[in-house]
Design a protein around this motif. Structure first.
Motif, PDB file in Angstrom:
ATOM      1  N   UNK A  20      -0.459  -6.329   1.653  1.00 45.39           N
ATOM      2  CA  UNK A  20      -0.947  -7.017   0.310  1.00 45.39           C
ATOM      3  C   UNK A  20      -2.003  -7.599   0.672  1.00 45.39           C
ATOM      4  N   UNK A  21      -2.469  -8.470   1.782  1.00 38.89           N
ATOM      5  CA  UNK A  21      -3.546  -9.159   1.896  1.00 38.89           C
ATOM      6  C   UNK A  21      -4.853  -8.357   1.738  1.00 38.89           C
ATOM      7  N   UNK A  28      -8.089  -4.271  -4.731  1.00 37.41           N
ATOM      8  CA  UNK A  28      -7.164  -3.134  -5.440  1.00 37.41           C
ATOM      9  C   UNK A  28      -5.931  -3.725  -5.792  1.00 37.41           C
ATOM     10  N   UNK A  29      -4.950  -2.656  -6.199  1.00 36.93           N
ATOM     11  CA  UNK A  29      -3.899  -3.094  -6.838  1.00 36.93           C
ATOM     12  C   UNK A  29      -2.688  -2.772  -5.910  1.00 36.93           C
ATOM     13  N   UNK A  95       4.959 -13.214 -11.063  1.00 37.26           N
ATOM     14  CA  UNK A  95       3.736 -12.276 -11.238  1.00 37.26           C
ATOM     15  C   UNK A  95       3.961 -11.571 -12.524  1.00 37.26           C
ATOM     16  N   UNK A  96       5.160 -11.309 -12.930  1.00 36.23           N
ATOM     17  CA  UNK A  96       5.561 -10.616 -14.096  1.00 36.23           C
ATOM     18  C   UNK A  96       4.852 -11.249 -15.515  1.00 36.23           C
ATOM     19  N   UNK A 129      -4.650  -7.643 -10.536  1.00 37.93           N
ATOM     20  CA  UNK A 129      -4.165  -6.853  -9.479  1.00 37.93           C
ATOM     21  C   UNK A 129      -4.506  -7.691  -8.182  1.00 37.93           C
ATOM     22  N   UNK A 130      -5.631  -8.311  -8.092  1.00 35.03           N
ATOM     23  CA  UNK A 130      -5.750  -9.118  -6.874  1.00 35.03           C
ATOM     24  C   UNK A 130      -4.635 -10.401  -6.721  1.00 35.03           C
ATOM     25  N   UNK A 131      -4.517 -10.979  -8.079  1.00 32.23           N
ATOM     26  CA  UNK A 131      -3.330 -12.093  -8.015  1.00 32.23           C
ATOM     27  C   UNK A 131      -2.314 -11.651  -7.664  1.00 32.23           C
TER      28      UNK A 131
END
Length: 157
Positions: A20-21, A28-29, A95-96, A129-131
């Motif tokens: 993820x990092x 990216x996503x 995140x949703x 996507x980054x968040x």
């Protein structure tokens, strides 16, 4: 058995956190494969929590009758068990709404000069996507920390 599961959780959560990092750093996503990895990690956490809780209840059924007899800090350990199971769904829940808000407000997280170009403009997608990737990395790091803490609270006292 729980020692093997703890090592698996540490390594697997660390791997997912690094994935993820790296995704967040390159902008990216996270794809469906990553979501599947999180589901596998959550299932492993549920199995481990069930085994640990059964062990704590079985220990209290013995002679003394105290909950978690044989654990260094049984109540804290039970709290960590609960936290380990709740962390990943919480990350996905956090995140949703951000994703839904970004879908409802096209270009809300893009610079003012880029707003109004539609929901599929590249900066809006990349920012969200980054968040999401950063949230997932933090969630995996939290799972690693909770697993390490459970190792110290679960030792015989």
């Amino acid at each position: 058995m729980t020692g093997v599961l703890a090592v698996f959780v540490l390594l697997y959560a660390g791997l997912l956190g690094c994935w993820a990092l790296a995704s967040a750093l390159r902008g990216g996503r996270l794809g469906v494969g990553y979501l599947g990895g999180l589901v596998l990690l959550e299932l492993t956490l549920l199995v481990r929590a069930g085994i640990e809780l059964a062990g704590m209840v079985a220990a209290s059924a013995g002679g003394g009758g105290a909950f978690g007899r044989g654990y260094a800090e049984p109540v804290v350990h039970a709290g960590y068990l609960l936290a380990s199971v709740v962390l990943l769904p919480l990350v996905l829940t956090v995140s949703a709404p951000a994703r839904a808000r970004a879908m409802a407000e096209p270009g809300a997280d893009s610079p003012p000069e880029r707003r109004g170009q539609g929901a599929d403009s590249p900066p809006a997608r990349r920012g969200q996507g980054t968040w999401d990737a950063l949230l997932a990395a933090v969630g995996c790091a939290a799972v690693v920390v909770v697993t390490l803490r459970m190792g110290s609270t679960g030792r015989p006292g």
